[in-house]
Design a protein around this motif. Structure first.
Motif, PDB file in Angstrom:
ATOM      1  N   ALA A 137       0.810  -1.221   0.000  1.00 62.71           N
ATOM      2  CA  ALA A 137       0.000   0.000   0.000  1.00 62.71           C
ATOM      3  C   ALA A 137       0.846   1.276   0.000  1.00 62.71           C
ATOM      4  O   ALA A 137       0.488   2.254  -0.654  1.00 62.71           O
ATOM      5  N   GLU A 138       1.946   1.282   0.748  1.00 63.48           N
ATOM      6  CA  GLU A 138       2.712   2.518   0.938  1.00 63.48           C
ATOM      7  C   GLU A 138       4.135   2.448   0.395  1.00 63.48           C
ATOM      8  O   GLU A 138       4.854   3.452   0.441  1.00 63.48           O
ATOM      9  N   GLY A 139       4.551   1.297  -0.028  1.00 68.10           N
ATOM     10  CA  GLY A 139       5.918   1.123  -0.513  1.00 68.10           C
ATOM     11  C   GLY A 139       6.813   0.604   0.596  1.00 68.10           C
ATOM     12  O   GLY A 139       6.522   0.743   1.783  1.00 68.10           O
ATOM     13  N   ALA A 140       7.921   0.011   0.197  1.00 69.44           N
ATOM     14  CA  ALA A 140       8.830  -0.612   1.166  1.00 69.44           C
ATOM     15  C   ALA A 140       9.450   0.410   2.120  1.00 69.44           C
ATOM     16  O   ALA A 140       9.742   0.088   3.275  1.00 69.44           O
ATOM     17  N   LEU A 141       9.622   1.638   1.657  1.00 68.01           N
ATOM     18  CA  LEU A 141      10.216   2.658   2.529  1.00 68.01           C
ATOM     19  C   LEU A 141       9.318   3.031   3.703  1.00 68.01           C
ATOM     20  O   LEU A 141       9.793   3.574   4.701  1.00 68.01           O
ATOM     21  N   ALA A 142       8.032   2.721   3.603  1.00 71.27           N
ATOM     22  CA  ALA A 142       7.123   3.008   4.716  1.00 71.27           C
ATOM     23  C   ALA A 142       7.502   2.201   5.958  1.00 71.27           C
ATOM     24  O   ALA A 142       7.199   2.617   7.080  1.00 71.27           O
ATOM     25  N   LEU A 143       8.161   1.083   5.760  1.00 70.15           N
ATOM     26  CA  LEU A 143       8.595   0.270   6.902  1.00 70.15           C
ATOM     27  C   LEU A 143       9.711   0.955   7.679  1.00 70.15           C
ATOM     28  O   LEU A 143       9.992   0.583   8.815  1.00 70.15           O
TER      29      LEU A 143
END
Length: 107
Positions: free
Chosen positions: A55-61
């Motif tokens: 939903a938000e992309g891997a960088l959201a982690l």
């Protein structure tokens, strides 16, 4: 610990802190999302990681990672450098006491 060995110890401590936080931050993000009031939309840790990445992309982690690094790295450096310093001091003290005992037993 001499002053010349303090810089490599500090750099190694900072590096180890950064690497450990880099590897574990997504799990902290997943835990925070599971504990949030809306956390019941997830089935578990892996589901949080998967849904967030989609939903938000891997960088959201890694959201909030900068604050964690700025706050945690100095603490890691202080902990590991002080450990190394006191370990060396205790070793030196122990050797000195052993030498004194050997000298005292000769008399």
């Amino acid at each position: 610990m001499s002053e010349s060995s303090m810089l490599p110890a500090a750099m190694a401590s900072a590096t180890s802190g950064l690497i450990s936080r880099l590897l574990t931050h997504p799990l902290d993000t997943a835990k925070a999302r599971l504990q949030a009031p809306t956390g019941n939309i997830y089935k578990g840790t892996f589901d949080v990681l998967l849904q967030t990445s989609r939903a938000e992309g891997a960088l959201a982690l890694y959201r909030g990672f900068g604050a964690i690094v700025v706050g945690g790295t100095p603490g890691t450096m202080a902990y590991l450098c002080s450990y190394e310093y006191f370990r060396d001091e205790m070793s030196r003290y122990s050797k000195q006491r052993e030498e004194e005992r050997c000298l005292a037993s000769n008399f």
